[in-house]
Write an enzyme that holds these catalytic residues in place. Structure first.
Site, mmCIF file in Angstrom:
data_model
loop_
_atom_site.group_PDB
_atom_site.id
_atom_site.type_symbol
_atom_site.label_atom_id
_atom_site.label_comp_id
_atom_site.label_asym_id
_atom_site.label_seq_id
_atom_site.Cartn_x
_atom_site.Cartn_y
_atom_site.Cartn_z
ATOM 1 N N LYS A 153 7.357 5.828 0.257
ATOM 2 C CA LYS A 153 7.343 4.982 -0.253
ATOM 3 C C LYS A 153 5.915 4.083 -1.876
ATOM 4 C CE LYS A 153 3.042 3.349 2.048
ATOM 5 N NZ LYS A 153 2.630 2.265 3.360
ATOM 6 N N ARG A 161 -0.535 -8.690 8.876
ATOM 7 C CA ARG A 161 0.229 -8.279 7.548
ATOM 8 C C ARG A 161 2.032 -8.838 8.318
ATOM 9 N NH1 ARG A 161 -1.315 -2.530 4.901
ATOM 10 N NH2 ARG A 161 0.618 -2.197 5.497
ATOM 11 N N TYR A 219 -19.946 2.554 -17.943
ATOM 12 C CA TYR A 219 -20.813 1.740 -17.016
ATOM 13 C C TYR A 219 -20.949 1.500 -15.839
ATOM 14 C CZ TYR A 219 -16.548 0.617 -20.464
ATOM 15 O OH TYR A 219 -15.575 0.348 -21.379
#
Length: 310
Positions: free
Chosen positions: A45, A147, A276
């Site tokens: 997937k 889910r 950062y």
């Protein structure tokens, strides 16, 4: 008016290399954990987890993979000609808003769909009624993932409804683990216990025409009692444990290598922060290389201080 050529938006000097050897070794090592006769579903997937669905299927299609799992009907159609007749499970649940021709197309291609609502099952039955087409359906039982699974009461009704329709076939029953990759497997075992109780209550074990499956990559590795008729391996097929295991029970090797050119070199003194958040500070004079690689290339900020470059 001067006509400029179409710009090339894909860098040719930034390359992802997929190792067929690593894929096949990972497949072999994962399969070694399963008893003889257990089917292996390769989860490809989301473009094979970013590895390239066509490239991965081209490697796996000549192996003993029994099933493929994809996100959507679009991915199923995309790989159907390459899977050599192996079945494809579409993990996205059927729903009533999908185009009317999707259901007949899935039945024609013998794709397996997921049923999570009575409305979707009725809709599928209606779109096939009067034809000789049969759609394979899997019911996803909610055991604790929270889910797409359905509660046991609705799962029973779905199974009954599917069995009433000549154009629908109950092909599978499954669940999905939330914590099988953690050191503490108590919650995963609770999920397995709920799944087993449902299978026993509904007399679904040992049916030759029904695929019972629950094991994702982590459960394939750590919960042999969860293997049932088929395991579904995604992330570990590509060489990763979803959480670090020490010592790892099998060897897995990342199947992807990302290559980019060094476009700048500079030396930073000890005590100098980098990038950062100043999450990395040099402990000594350090040679730093700059690569033309970032968000747009799928290289996330969360990889900071975690990746290894050679």
């Amino acid at each position: 008016m001067k006509v400029y050529p179409t710009p090339i938006l894909v860098r040719t000097d930034l390359q992802a290399h997929i190792s067929s050897r690593a894929l096949l070794n990972n497949l072999r090592n994962l399969r070694s954990l399963c008893r003889r006769g257990t089917r292996f579903c390769a989860v490809v997937k989301a473009n094979a987890y970013g590895h390239g669905i066509r490239e991965v299927v081209e490697v796996l299609r000549l192996t003993d993979v029994d099933f493929y799992a994809v996100c959507s009907i679009h991915e199923a159609i995309h790989i159907n000609e390459w899977v050599r007749g192996k079945p494809i499970l579409i993990l996205e649940p059927m729903h009533t808003a999908e185009p009317a021709d999707f259901i007949p197309a899935c039945a024609d291609s013998q794709f397996h769909r997921v049923a999570t609502s009575l409305e979707a099952v009725d809709c599928a039955a209606g779109r096939l009624r009067g034809s000789d087409k049969v759609l394979n359906l899997h019911v996803n039982l909610e055991t604790g993932m929270g889910r797409c699974g359905v509660e046991p009461e609705l799962a029973v009704r779905l199974i009954q409804r599917i069995r009433q329709e000549p154009n629908l076939r109950l092909a599978g029953i499954y669940t999905h683990f939330a914590t099988a990759d953690e050191e503490d497997l108590s919650y995963a075992r609770e999920q397995l216990s709920r799944f087993n109780a449902f299978l026993r209550d509904q007399q679904l074990l040992g049916k030759p025409d029904l695929i019972v499956h629950s094991a994702n990559s982590a459960a394939t590795i750590k919960l042999k009692d969860a293997h049932f008729d088929m395991v579904r391996c995604g992330i570990s097929l590509y060489g990763y444990f979803s959480r670090r295991m020490s010592p790892p029970p099998i060897h897995l090797e990342p199947a992807m290598r990302l290559e980019a050119p060094i476009v700048q070199l500079k030396t930073l003194p000890a005590g100098h922060s980098v990038s950062y958040g100043r999450s990395f500070v040099t402990k000594r004079p350090t040679l730093v290389g700059m690569l033309p690689l970032g968000y747009a290339d799928g290289y996330w900020r969360c990889f900071s201080n975690c990746a290894v470059m050679k």
